[in-house]
Design a protein around this motif. Structure first.
Motif, short mmCIF file in Angstrom:
data_model
loop_
_atom_site.label_atom_id
_atom_site.label_comp_id
_atom_site.label_asym_id
_atom_site.label_seq_id
_atom_site.Cartn_x
_atom_site.Cartn_y
_atom_site.Cartn_z
N PRO A 174 -5.65 1.02 3.75
CA PRO A 174 -4.85 0.33 4.76
C PRO A 174 -3.98 1.24 5.61
CG PRO A 174 -3.90 0.01 2.58
CD PRO A 174 -5.22 0.69 2.37
N ALA A 175 -3.59 2.40 5.09
CA ALA A 175 -2.71 3.31 5.82
C ALA A 175 -3.33 4.69 5.93
CB ALA A 175 -1.35 3.41 5.12
N TYR A 176 -3.10 5.32 7.08
CA TYR A 176 -3.56 6.69 7.29
C TYR A 176 -2.65 7.31 8.34
CZ TYR A 176 -6.79 10.62 7.95
OH TYR A 176 -7.34 11.87 8.02
N ILE A 177 -2.76 8.61 8.53
CA ILE A 177 -1.86 9.29 9.46
C ILE A 177 -2.40 9.32 10.89
CG2 ILE A 177 -0.74 10.71 7.71
CD1 ILE A 177 -2.59 13.00 8.51
N ASN A 178 -3.56 8.76 11.14
CA ASN A 178 -4.06 8.69 12.50
C ASN A 178 -3.19 7.78 13.35
OD1 ASN A 178 -6.31 10.32 12.00
ND2 ASN A 178 -7.64 8.98 13.19
N TRP A 193 -2.94 0.04 -2.25
CA TRP A 193 -3.30 -0.80 -1.09
C TRP A 193 -2.06 -1.32 -0.36
CZ3 TRP A 193 -8.14 -0.01 0.07
CH2 TRP A 193 -8.68 -0.69 1.16
N ARG A 194 -1.05 -0.46 -0.28
CA ARG A 194 0.19 -0.82 0.42
C ARG A 194 0.40 0.08 1.63
NH1 ARG A 194 4.69 0.13 -3.86
NH2 ARG A 194 5.94 0.02 -1.93
N LEU A 195 0.79 -0.52 2.74
CA LEU A 195 1.13 0.26 3.92
C LEU A 195 2.40 1.08 3.69
CD1 LEU A 195 0.43 -2.34 6.75
CD2 LEU A 195 -0.59 -0.07 6.60
N ASP A 196 3.31 0.54 2.89
CA ASP A 196 4.61 1.19 2.69
C ASP A 196 4.69 1.97 1.39
OD1 ASP A 196 4.52 -0.94 0.95
OD2 ASP A 196 6.56 -1.64 1.36
N ALA A 197 3.54 2.36 0.84
CA ALA A 197 3.56 3.12 -0.42
C ALA A 197 4.33 4.43 -0.20
CB ALA A 197 2.15 3.43 -0.88
N PRO A 198 5.19 4.82 -1.14
CA PRO A 198 5.93 6.08 -0.99
C PRO A 198 5.01 7.30 -1.04
CG PRO A 198 6.29 5.13 -3.16
CD PRO A 198 5.57 4.09 -2.37
N VAL A 199 3.90 7.18 -1.78
CA VAL A 199 2.90 8.25 -1.86
C VAL A 199 1.53 7.59 -1.78
CG1 VAL A 199 1.93 10.11 -3.25
CG2 VAL A 199 4.40 9.68 -3.30
N HIS A 200 0.65 8.13 -0.94
CA HIS A 200 -0.67 7.53 -0.75
C HIS A 200 -1.78 8.26 -1.51
CE1 HIS A 200 0.54 4.66 2.41
NE2 HIS A 200 1.44 5.60 2.71
#
Length: 314
Positions: free
Chosen positions: A22-26, A99-106
């Motif tokens: 769900p989250a990436y640095i792009n 699967w969290r957008l706001d995870a502290p570490v991905h």
């Protein structure tokens, strides 16, 4: 133009970094589903895979840390049963974002024999014989891999090609050191995947050496994590505008124009971006040459990677 597309499509590989989690640095991820649920992301991945395949793309790149990218891809392969798709994947990072957008570490990195054995079993279990290249994810000069002979032996014993990807301001040094590794008279690695784009070209000479030595060269992040598509530097944007080309297509075409590049990875977040990216195959050579000559855009590697590190996961 049709001939250019036919000739170039075989040098392009679809990367799933932006679609498998769900989250990436792009930046510029507006095409992704609003809710980012597993099923919505699976559907988005399959839609991109379907359209990429229809366009002629036959290589797909994933990683254990790309969330469920390998699982999404394995499901698509099983359902569509294309006989001619090959897959590369990577081990070394584990996805821990829950699967969290706001995870502290991905994702968490570990280049150990235990991590390799675990992730090879997972990757091969999902992708089977489609997996033709397995890579160490984000190798750097300080990786314990360089002193771990048991790990090197395990890699060299794989029944597929073995490669590595690189990141950081010292990519060139890592490429040269890794390609010099040998076990029992044979190279450990026969493929390299490095960041190269119009802003960050520092790995170019080492990648050229790798190509001419017989190693496969893949370049990634050719859009600088979306920055060259969303906010391209003025000179690049001007060339694109004057030739009625989108800046993402132009940046991709520059990477394709490097004679030492075997494969260019691109990672669209949706089918609209996919179509825009694939227009790189029809950019005239003289326009590619003009954009390639913009050496004034090249950033100091330390500054480039510092800016990249500051991008938010979203």
């Amino acid at each position: 133009m049709a001939h250019a597309r036919a000739a170039g499509i075989g040098r392009i590989a679809l990367g799933l970094a932006a679609l498998g989690r769900p989250a990436y640095i792009n930046v510029g991820r507006g095409e992704l589903p609003a809710d980012r649920s597993v099923e919505a992301m699976r559907a988005a991945t399959w839609a991109v895979l379907d359209e990429a395949y229809a366009a002629g793309v036959r290589q797909v790149d994933a990683a254990r840390s790309y969330g469920l990218a390998e699982e999404f891809l394995a499901g698509w392969l099983a359902d569509r049963a294309p006989a001619d798709v090959t897959v590369s994947s990577k081990w070394g990072y584990a996805y821990v974002g829950d699967w969290r957008l706001d995870a502290p570490v991905h994702e968490v990195k570990e280049h150990s024999l235990t991590r390799f054995r675990t992730q090879w079993t997972q990757s091969h279990g999902l992708l089977g014989d489609r997996l033709t290249l397995y890579q160490v994810h984000s190798l750097t000069e300080d990786s314990p891999l360089f002193d771990d002979l048991a790990l090197q032996d395990a890699l060299a014993a794989l029944p597929v090609r073995v490669g590595f990807s690189t990141s950081g301001p010292r990519q060139a040094q890592t490429v040269r050191r890794a390609l010099a590794l040998e076990r029992h008279g044979e190279r450990v690695f026969t493929s390299v995947q490095s960041t190269w784009n119009v802003l960050e070209r520092s790995a170019g000479p080492a990648l050229m050496e790798a190509h001419w030595s017989g190693a496969g060269v893949m370049v990634k992040e050719v859009l600088a994590n979306g920055r060259l598509a969303v906010a391209p530097p003025g000179p690049l944007a001007a060339i694109a505008e004057s030739n009625q080309i989108r800046p993402d297509a132009l940046a991709l075409a520059v990477a394709l124009g490097q004679p030492w590049v075997d494969t260019v990875l691109f990672g669209p977040a949706g089918t609209g971006q996919l179509r825009s990216n694939l227009a790189a195959l029809t950019v005239p050579p003289e326009v590619v040459a003009e954009a390639t000559a913009l050496t004034g855009l090249v950033m100091d590697p330390e500054s480039y990677w510092s800016d990249r590190a500051a991008l938010a996961w979203a």
